[in-house]
Write a protein that holds these residues in place. Structure first.
Motif, short mmCIF file in Angstrom:
data_model
loop_
_atom_site.label_atom_id
_atom_site.label_comp_id
_atom_site.label_asym_id
_atom_site.label_seq_id
_atom_site.Cartn_x
_atom_site.Cartn_y
_atom_site.Cartn_z
N ARG A 35 0.84 -1.20 0.00
CA ARG A 35 0.00 0.00 0.00
C ARG A 35 0.88 1.25 0.00
N PRO A 36 0.59 2.25 -0.84
CA PRO A 36 1.39 3.49 -0.83
C PRO A 36 1.24 4.24 0.49
N GLY A 37 2.22 5.08 0.79
CA GLY A 37 2.19 5.86 2.00
C GLY A 37 2.75 5.11 3.17
N GLY A 38 2.64 5.69 4.36
CA GLY A 38 3.19 5.06 5.54
C GLY A 38 2.22 4.96 6.69
N ALA A 39 0.93 5.27 6.45
CA ALA A 39 -0.05 5.29 7.53
C ALA A 39 -0.60 3.89 7.78
N ILE A 40 -1.04 3.66 9.02
CA ILE A 40 -1.61 2.39 9.38
C ILE A 40 -3.07 2.29 8.93
N TYR A 41 -3.72 3.45 8.79
CA TYR A 41 -5.15 3.43 8.43
C TYR A 41 -5.32 3.51 6.92
N SER A 42 -6.34 2.80 6.44
CA SER A 42 -6.70 2.85 5.03
C SER A 42 -8.21 2.66 4.92
N PRO A 43 -8.91 3.48 4.11
CA PRO A 43 -10.37 3.34 3.99
C PRO A 43 -10.80 2.03 3.33
N THR A 44 -9.91 1.40 2.59
CA THR A 44 -10.24 0.15 1.90
C THR A 44 -9.25 -0.94 2.29
N PHE A 45 -9.72 -2.18 2.25
CA PHE A 45 -8.84 -3.30 2.60
C PHE A 45 -7.76 -3.47 1.55
N LEU A 46 -8.13 -3.47 0.29
CA LEU A 46 -7.17 -3.58 -0.80
C LEU A 46 -6.74 -2.19 -1.24
N PRO A 47 -5.45 -1.98 -1.46
CA PRO A 47 -4.98 -0.64 -1.89
C PRO A 47 -5.47 -0.29 -3.29
N GLU A 48 -5.74 0.99 -3.48
CA GLU A 48 -6.16 1.43 -4.81
C GLU A 48 -5.01 1.34 -5.82
N ARG A 49 -3.78 1.50 -5.31
CA ARG A 49 -2.61 1.39 -6.18
C ARG A 49 -1.56 0.55 -5.45
N TRP A 50 -1.08 -0.49 -6.12
CA TRP A 50 -0.10 -1.38 -5.53
C TRP A 50 1.31 -0.88 -5.83
N THR A 51 2.19 -1.01 -4.83
CA THR A 51 3.57 -0.55 -5.01
C THR A 51 4.53 -1.45 -4.24
N THR A 52 5.74 -1.56 -4.75
CA THR A 52 6.79 -2.33 -4.07
C THR A 52 7.90 -1.43 -3.53
N VAL A 53 7.60 -0.14 -3.44
CA VAL A 53 8.62 0.83 -3.04
C VAL A 53 9.10 0.58 -1.60
N HIS A 54 8.21 0.05 -0.75
CA HIS A 54 8.61 -0.16 0.64
C HIS A 54 9.66 -1.25 0.76
N PHE A 55 9.59 -2.26 -0.08
CA PHE A 55 10.60 -3.31 -0.06
C PHE A 55 11.95 -2.75 -0.50
N THR A 56 11.91 -1.85 -1.47
CA THR A 56 13.16 -1.24 -1.94
C THR A 56 13.75 -0.32 -0.88
N GLU A 57 12.89 0.44 -0.20
CA GLU A 57 13.36 1.38 0.81
C GLU A 57 14.02 0.67 1.99
N LEU A 58 13.59 -0.54 2.28
CA LEU A 58 14.20 -1.27 3.39
C LEU A 58 15.70 -1.45 3.19
N PHE A 59 16.13 -1.59 1.94
CA PHE A 59 17.54 -1.84 1.65
C PHE A 59 18.28 -0.59 1.16
N THR A 60 17.56 0.42 0.75
CA THR A 60 18.21 1.62 0.21
C THR A 60 18.25 2.78 1.20
N ASP A 61 17.34 2.79 2.17
CA ASP A 61 17.31 3.87 3.16
C ASP A 61 18.54 3.75 4.06
N LYS A 62 19.41 4.76 4.06
CA LYS A 62 20.66 4.72 4.80
C LYS A 62 20.45 4.77 6.31
N SER A 63 19.31 5.30 6.74
CA SER A 63 19.03 5.36 8.17
C SER A 63 18.42 4.06 8.69
N PHE A 64 18.21 3.12 7.79
CA PHE A 64 17.56 1.86 8.17
C PHE A 64 18.38 0.71 7.62
#
Length: 277
Positions: A35-64
């Protein structure tokens, strides 16, 4: 006849409800990781737009340092599984096949130790590690997980060894085989299901453990994924639930893969190890 059908129907309904309750949190975490964004709340169970950016950020974010934490966890889990399984096997085989002075006392001691929760030992473990200068080291966790394995898993493995007929060993010894030969060439191959089952339990336990890892590891670069994900979810400055969900998915992958590949040994080990000969 009708009563049995009603009972069967109610059983299926109960199983369906339990399955939904058990699977919903896991499915929700998986969906949230895309799910896009970083919030825990979402009005729908399934995201309106699917993304894999969070998986990439886990390995590319220098602070993490997720990649570093993942490697730390894998290293600790693998070595703990190897040494822990070895200790469990040796202790269980010794108590199952050999009769020596103090054997019953050792069995009683291990049984008593199983009655106490592991949390009671945290203070003493911390003091011992501090005395031996092992705090903030991966070696400390490997030692704890490995040495604690016989206490927690010895009885199941011993129960499996008890079911193996003594005639196999006696025949081998008549032919001139030593204790080590019997153990390596006969007992270990026959005990593969229970040993694999024990190894899986050790791997999963050390892979997902948080309490001991949080107690022992202090430096950020030495953390495991459990500690790192806890920091990500609880730090109000860097809280990112969707990235946390992506990390949970990656953490669950090795465990899922192990269970899928070795499920036959898990079932055999659980059923056979429960039989006391």
């Amino acid at each position: 006849m009708r009563a049995s059908r009603i009972g069967l129907t109610l059983s299926y309904i109960l199983l369906i409800i339990l399955s939904v309750v058990s699977l919903y949190p896991a499915v929700w975490i998986i969906v949230s990781s895309f799910r896009p964004g970083g919030a825990i709340y979402s009005p729908t169970f399934l995201p309106e737009r699917w993304t894999t950016v969070h998986f990439t950020e886990l390995f590319t974010d220098k602070s993490f340092m997720f990649g570093r934490w993942y490697w730390n966890t894998l290293k600790i889990a693998v070595f703990s599984t190897i040494f822990g399984t070895l200790l469990v096997t040796l202790v269980a085989y010794s108590l199952s096949r050999f009769r020596f002075k103090g054997r019953q006392k050792v069995l009683s001691l291990l049984l008593v130790l199983n009655m106490f929760p592991n949390l009671m030992a945290l203070t003493s473990v911390f003091l011992l590690l501090n005395q031996f200068n092992l705090l903030d080291t991966h070696l400390a966790l490997i030692i704890i997980y490995s040495c604690g394995a016989p206490v927690l898993g010895m009885f199941v493995v011993k129960g499996y060894f008890d079911t193996l007929p003594l005639s196999l060993e006696e025949s081998a010894r008549i032919d001139g085989a030593s204790h080590m030969t019997v153990f390596m060439k006969i007992m270990l191959p026959l005990s593969k299901p229970i040993l694999v089952n024990s190894a899986i339990g050790l791997f999963v336990g050390s892979w997902i453990d948080f309490i001991l890892a949080r107690l022992v590891l202090r430096a950020r670069e030495n953390w495991t994924v459990a500690v790192g994900l806890w920091e990500l979810a609880t730090n109000f400055r860097t809280a990112n639930f969707t990235m946390f969900a992506a990390g949970c998915v990656l953490v669950a992958l090795p465990i899922t893969l192990v269970f899928v590949l070795l499920q036959r040994y898990i079932v055999e080990g659980l059923t056979a190890g429960a039989n006391k000969g």
